[in-house]
Every structure is written in C-alpha cells, then in structure tokens.
Design an enzyme around this catalytic site. Structure first.
Site, PDB file in Angstrom:
ATOM      1  N   LYS A 223       0.823  -1.207   0.000  1.00 35.09           N
ATOM      2  CA  LYS A 223       0.000   0.000   0.000  1.00 35.09           C
ATOM      3  C   LYS A 223       0.860   1.261   0.000  1.00 35.09           C
ATOM      4  CE  LYS A 223      -4.154  -1.853   0.024  1.00 35.09           C
ATOM      5  NZ  LYS A 223      -5.064  -1.914   1.173  1.00 35.09           N
ATOM      6  N   ARG A 258      -3.884 -10.793   3.361  1.00 42.13           N
ATOM      7  CA  ARG A 258      -4.096 -10.669   1.912  1.00 42.13           C
ATOM      8  C   ARG A 258      -2.868  -9.987   1.314  1.00 42.13           C
ATOM      9  NH1 ARG A 258      -6.148  -6.928  -1.819  1.00 42.13           N
ATOM     10  NH2 ARG A 258      -7.430  -7.846  -3.484  1.00 42.13           N
TER      11      ARG A 258
END
Length: 285
Positions: A223, A258
C-alpha cells in the site's frame, strides 16, 4: 476461531493463512495488466497455491484511490473464466473481490467460495440478500467514501471506535437477515479512506476493532503508506515493508493476510509463529 465457508471450516485457532491477490485488471495499483489474460492469471494462481496460499482472491475492478467503477459485465468477463478454470483443478478457497451482487452471483455459480466486498455489503442493495441465500464466506471491509473519493481528506473523531462500531453494526444487521456470524470476516480497509496516521493507529490496535470471536483479514500489501514511510514510489519494491506489517499483525493474533508476494509473507508468518509457540511452550510443527 473458525471461519465457516461454503460448508467447510477454515481453522484460524493457531495457524495463520495467506490470501493471494490475483487482479485481472489493467489498472490495479501494483500489478495492473500483469494478469489480464486467462493464461497469465491461471499461471499466477497456480504459483501462489504452490507457494502456500490457502485462498486466491480474484478481482476484476481496481479499487485504487481515484479509480472509477467498471460495468458489471466487464468485471464478469475478467473474473469468471479464471474462477471456472481454477475450480476445475483446485479444491482450495476461491474469493471474488467485488461490491456488485451480479458479479458475486456469477462468481459463486462459477465456483467461488467467498465474497470479499470492499464496501462491507453496503454499495449494492442486492448484496446482503444474495449472501443470505448462500453459505459463502463473507469479508466485510471498512471504507471511508468510495474508491474515487476515499482519499479526499479522510477524517475521523476516533478511528478505532468508528471502525469497531461499523463492524458490530454490520454483524448485527447481517445476522438479522439470516447470515450466521461464523460466516463473517472483517477487514479494517488499510488505505481505504485513511491517512498515514490512521493506518498506523489501526495496525497497532487491530484486536481492538474485531467483533468478538470473529477474524480480521489484513490487506496492507504494497500500500502507498508503505511507500511514504520507506520512500518507495514503486509498489513492487514494498514487499519487505509488507512482511514487517505481516509480522506485527501476527503478533496481535491476526490470522488472515491478503498479500501479493506469498512466499515472503509466508516465511514471515512461519518464523513469527515458531517464536510465539516457543514463548508459549508449544511444540513447533
């Protein structure tokens, strides 16, 4: 802790599990365009399974900050062929990453086991009833706004309280329409309408937001906040930072992760679990 998924149980009591990310989009933030053909997507799914992924999460619409929605028929054309092909050769868990009921329904019919909805089953009014009519596993994610708007100055009075309240309200509402809580998993939505500070607060307080006896799925892989922290503009350079987050989260008993890079994060989990088991006096498997 058990997650009930399509008549099967995923035991999260002692061993953590990897959800491997498979984006069949041309524009996802990290791997857009890498796996947008059936052959490349299937090859990557097989690779992640070989490397130890328990779940393959297949998405046909980018939800990166600023992204726009695509029509459901486009999502279906991108995701259903790979779900069908993978189901024919693998009995593991397949997840569809969508917030559209028509896409989710097509995916379940093709062999998917889990609906992973970034809107927490709020974007499409048909999604809750679809989920109630099945036995699939469900991921309820928290998102502030929409992918198009979520990073436009997100603000919270108390982020931990607001997300934990959202999760508890969703659990109550979905239970009231017949969805058993054991089918639910919760994702705090790292990077989905959160600033750097918001993300860091969440990552150090994950157990404080989880509904009682329900698992948290963490999706922090590559991210942008990691790029900010480590001065890494290229998402594919952020795997080492991701494994640091995975390790920290596992120390907080977060059992579902994830990620893009399955081997690196599985190594981090196995090492962390060996240390935790040694500390507790458990034998190492």
């Amino acid at each position: 802790m058990i997650w009930h998924i399509n008549g099967r149980d995923l035991d999260l009591t002692h061993k953590s599990h990897i959800m491997g990310i498979l984006n069949t989009t041309p524009d996802s933030f990290s791997d857009g365009g890498h796996f947008d053909s059936l052959s490349s997507a299937l090859h990557h799914a097989r690779s992640m399974i070989h490397d130890g992924a328990s779940i393959i999460d297949i998405g046909g619409e980018s939800t990166r900050p600023g992204s726009l929605e695509v029509p459901p028929e486009i999502e279906i054309s991108r995701t259903i062929p790979i779900i069908q092909a993978l189901r024919k050769e693998w009995n593991g868990f397949i997840s569809i990453d969508t917030k559209k009921a028509s896409v989710a329904q097509a995916a379940l019919q093709a062999g998917a086991d889990i609906i992973n909805d970034v809107s927490g089953l709020t974007a499409d009014p048909e999604m809750p009833s679809l989920c109630a009519s099945t036995t699939c596993g469900i991921v309820i994610m928290h998102m502030h706004g929409t992918p198009t708007t979520m990073q436009n100055n997100p603000h919270y009075e108390n982020i931990l309280h607001e997300i934990s309240t959202f999760f508890q309200n969703r659990l109550n509402d979905l239970s009231n329409i017949g969805i058993h809580p054991s089918r639910l998993c919760f994702d705090p939505g790292i990077g989905f309408g959160k600033t750097l500070e918001h993300n860091l607060i969440l990552l150090t307080s994950l157990q404080k937001i989880a509904p009682k006896n329900r698992p948290i799925l963490l999706g922090a892989s590559r991210k942008s906040f990691l790029g900010t922290l480590c001065n890494l503009p290229n998402p594919e350079d952020r795997d080492a930072a991701t494994t640091a987050i995975t390790t920290l989260a596992r120390q907080q008993n977060i059992m579902l992760h994830r990620v893009h890079n399955v081997p690196a994060n599985l190594q981090a989990l196995k090492t962390t679990e060996a240390l935790l088991n040694t500390e507790k006096g458990f034998s190492i498997p």
